[in-house]
Scaffold this motif. Structure first.
Motif, PDB file in Angstrom:
ATOM      1  N   VAL A   1       0.845  -1.190   0.000  1.00 54.73           N
ATOM      2  CA  VAL A   1       0.000   0.000   0.000  1.00 54.73           C
ATOM      3  C   VAL A   1       0.889   1.252   0.000  1.00 54.73           C
ATOM      4  N   ALA A   2       0.674   2.139  -0.962  1.00 56.48           N
ATOM      5  CA  ALA A   2       1.433   3.393  -1.028  1.00 56.48           C
ATOM      6  C   ALA A   2       0.768   4.476  -0.190  1.00 56.48           C
ATOM      7  N   ALA A   3      -0.551   4.434  -0.090  1.00 53.71           N
ATOM      8  CA  ALA A   3      -1.284   5.432   0.697  1.00 53.71           C
ATOM      9  C   ALA A   3      -2.672   4.892   1.004  1.00 53.71           C
ATOM     10  N   ALA A   4      -3.254   5.400   2.081  1.00 54.64           N
ATOM     11  CA  ALA A   4      -4.593   4.962   2.485  1.00 54.64           C
ATOM     12  C   ALA A   4      -5.443   6.177   2.816  1.00 54.64           C
ATOM     13  N   SER A   5      -6.723   6.124   2.470  1.00 54.61           N
ATOM     14  CA  SER A   5      -7.648   7.197   2.819  1.00 54.61           C
ATOM     15  C   SER A   5      -7.904   7.159   4.325  1.00 54.61           C
ATOM     16  N   TYR A   6      -8.428   8.252   4.855  1.00 52.62           N
ATOM     17  CA  TYR A   6      -8.720   8.284   6.290  1.00 52.62           C
ATOM     18  C   TYR A   6      -9.783   7.257   6.655  1.00 52.62           C
ATOM     19  N   GLU A   7     -10.679   6.973   5.717  1.00 52.79           N
ATOM     20  CA  GLU A   7     -11.694   5.953   5.978  1.00 52.79           C
ATOM     21  C   GLU A   7     -11.050   4.579   6.149  1.00 52.79           C
ATOM     22  N   ALA A   8      -9.955   4.322   5.407  1.00 46.00           N
ATOM     23  CA  ALA A   8      -9.246   3.040   5.529  1.00 46.00           C
ATOM     24  C   ALA A   8      -8.376   3.012   6.774  1.00 46.00           C
ATOM     25  N   ARG A   9      -7.844   4.160   7.147  1.00 51.02           N
ATOM     26  CA  ARG A   9      -6.958   4.221   8.317  1.00 51.02           C
ATOM     27  C   ARG A   9      -7.696   3.861   9.604  1.00 51.02           C
ATOM     28  N   LYS A  10      -9.004   4.070   9.630  1.00 50.62           N
ATOM     29  CA  LYS A  10      -9.792   3.707  10.809  1.00 50.62           C
ATOM     30  C   LYS A  10      -9.721   2.208  11.085  1.00 50.62           C
ATOM     31  N   TYR A  11      -9.419   1.433  10.065  1.00 52.53           N
ATOM     32  CA  TYR A  11      -9.317  -0.022  10.206  1.00 52.53           C
ATOM     33  C   TYR A  11      -7.873  -0.474  10.431  1.00 52.53           C
ATOM     34  N   GLY A  12      -6.958   0.478  10.510  1.00 58.09           N
ATOM     35  CA  GLY A  12      -5.555   0.139  10.726  1.00 58.09           C
ATOM     36  C   GLY A  12      -4.744   0.034   9.455  1.00 58.09           C
ATOM     37  N   VAL A  13      -5.348   0.328   8.306  1.00 60.79           N
ATOM     38  CA  VAL A  13      -4.625   0.279   7.031  1.00 60.79           C
ATOM     39  C   VAL A  13      -3.699   1.491   6.951  1.00 60.79           C
ATOM     40  N   LYS A  14      -2.445   1.261   6.556  1.00 56.91           N
ATOM     41  CA  LYS A  14      -1.493   2.366   6.455  1.00 56.91           C
ATOM     42  C   LYS A  14      -0.489   2.095   5.344  1.00 56.91           C
ATOM     43  N   SER A  15       0.268   3.113   4.984  1.00 54.23           N
ATOM     44  CA  SER A  15       1.258   2.971   3.920  1.00 54.23           C
ATOM     45  C   SER A  15       2.342   1.994   4.334  1.00 54.23           C
ATOM     46  N   ALA A  16       2.954   1.359   3.334  1.00 49.86           N
ATOM     47  CA  ALA A  16       4.022   0.368   3.503  1.00 49.86           C
ATOM     48  C   ALA A  16       3.508  -0.966   4.032  1.00 49.86           C
ATOM     49  N   MET A  17       2.213  -1.091   4.181  1.00 46.44           N
ATOM     50  CA  MET A  17       1.618  -2.360   4.616  1.00 46.44           C
ATOM     51  C   MET A  17       1.351  -3.236   3.388  1.00 46.44           C
ATOM     52  N   SER A  18       1.481  -4.534   3.531  1.00 46.96           N
ATOM     53  CA  SER A  18       1.196  -5.419   2.408  1.00 46.96           C
ATOM     54  C   SER A  18      -0.288  -5.350   2.068  1.00 46.96           C
TER      55      SER A  18
END
Length: 367
Positions: free
Chosen positions: A46-63
């Motif tokens: 993942v190069a970038a995540a929206s704030y809606e995705a970040r609420k679930y713990g998704v972040k950049s550099a994650m597989s």
């Protein structure tokens, strides 16, 4: 040394979830949805995540696979770097309306020194707000900002009221702010250093400030002086209008793991061609070549060699890369290969001389 001897007015502007926000801007159907730029539910990063995705713990550099597990309804989109660069250039034009002392850190963030600005306006706080409003009007995107006396504090401050906010740390609040700051927020403190500081009983700036310079140098070597100064508000790094590229390279993540060295060489040919193109576009060459291998278990290995002469051609890059590949056996199947050149033939530019501020007037300057 007193931090008041080196007061400047620095703004750190940081675009909010830049890549993801651009995708949501260009495709209104993606607005308000959990979005990841790059990667996929099976492969990639993942190069970038929206704030809606970040609420679930998704972040950049994650597989991508891990991101999909955390957020099953996550939408993956392919990155469009040309589009991101186009908008980044629009944003930088706005910066230069206010000051020529602009130091881009990436496509989505930059430092601005507005101590002396093109409008001779005294308040950096008001300038930051106006810059953010112009960015919104021009691009439709939100930006956050931090404002303070040096780059370090401004960068920390820009994260406090994200998204779409700003935070000013004026001179009179600097010491209290730093003493209360979690040690994890200090520049140069990564996970390893953080754990070491925790073991030494250092959890906040106040804890760090209690340690002597000798103590910090004993435990952290050359970084000890940096930690000693920065917690006292002393960070002398100027806004550099020209950033020197230290390395240049390219890498590829594969849809399926590969184990054949012959197949790896085919992939490396394509990567070397891309590196050659980037070197020519940047008009640089390098002496140190590095081969990066990421295995199926996500462990990373690098193999490097420093040459006597600078190289930039695909033929020479491949010659050295092939030698590095066969330097030792491949321990497992490969999911990513990369080639980079460092020790480049770039010259250090002369630093831009900063306008001086009379010391006796410094604390009177409005922020």
């Amino acid at each position: 040394m007193d931090f008041r001897d080196h007061l400047r007015k620095i703004i750190h502007v940081d675009m909010d979830a830049f890549y993801a926000s651009v995708e949501q801007l260009d495709d209104p159907s993606l607005k308000g949805k959990a979005l990841a730029v790059g990667g996929s539910s099976k492969r990639g990063v993942v190069a970038a995540a929206s704030y809606e995705a970040r609420k679930y713990g998704v972040k950049s550099a994650m597989s991508g696979r891990q991101a999909a597990r955390l957020c099953p309804h996550l939408i993956f989109v392919r990155p469009r770097f040309e589009r991101y660069k186009e908008i980044s250039q629009q944003i930088r034009k706005i910066f230069f309306e206010y000051t020529d002392l602009v130091e881009p850190l990436s496509l989505d963030e930059a430092y601005l020194d507005v101590t002396v600005n093109k409008f001779n306006f005294p308040s950096a706080t008001i300038l930051a707000r106006e810059i953010r409003e112009k960015i919104k009007a021009k691009t439709g995107l939100n930006a956050s900002a931090g404002i303070s006396i040096n780059k370090f504090i401004a960068k920390v401050a820009s994260d406090i009221n994200k998204p779409n906010g700003q935070k000013t740390i004026p001179p009179e609040d600097v010491i209290d702010f730093l003493e209360q700051l979690d040690i994890r927020k200090f520049y140069g403190v990564g996970k390893v250093t953080q754990d070491k500081m925790y073991r030494l009983g250092i959890f906040t700036g106040a804890d760090l400030k209690l340690k002597t310079l000798d103590y910090l140098q004993e435990h952290f070597g050359k970084s000890g002086l940096h930690y000693y100064n920065v917690v006292r508000g002393i960070h002398l790094s100027e806004v550099k209008t020209t950033r020197i590229r230290k390395s240049l390279g390219a890498e590829r993540t594969f849809s399926e793991n590969i184990s054949s060295e012959i197949y790896m060489l085919e992939k490396l040919e394509d990567i070397a061609e891309e590196v050659e193109r980037r070197l020519k576009n940047s008009r640089v060459a390098g002496k140190t070549i590095t081969l990066k291998l990421k295995y199926s278990d996500f462990s990373v290995q690098t193999r490097s060699k420093t040459l006597k002469l600078f190289i930039a051609s695909k033929a020479l890059i491949m010659e050295e890369t092939k030698a590095l590949l066969y330097q030792e056996p491949i321990k497992d199947s490969i999911r990513l290969l990369g080639i980079s050149l460092s020790n480049l033939n770039t010259e250090q530019p002369k630093s831009v001389k900063k306008p001086s501020i009379p010391k006796e007037e410094q604390l009177k300057l409005p922020f």
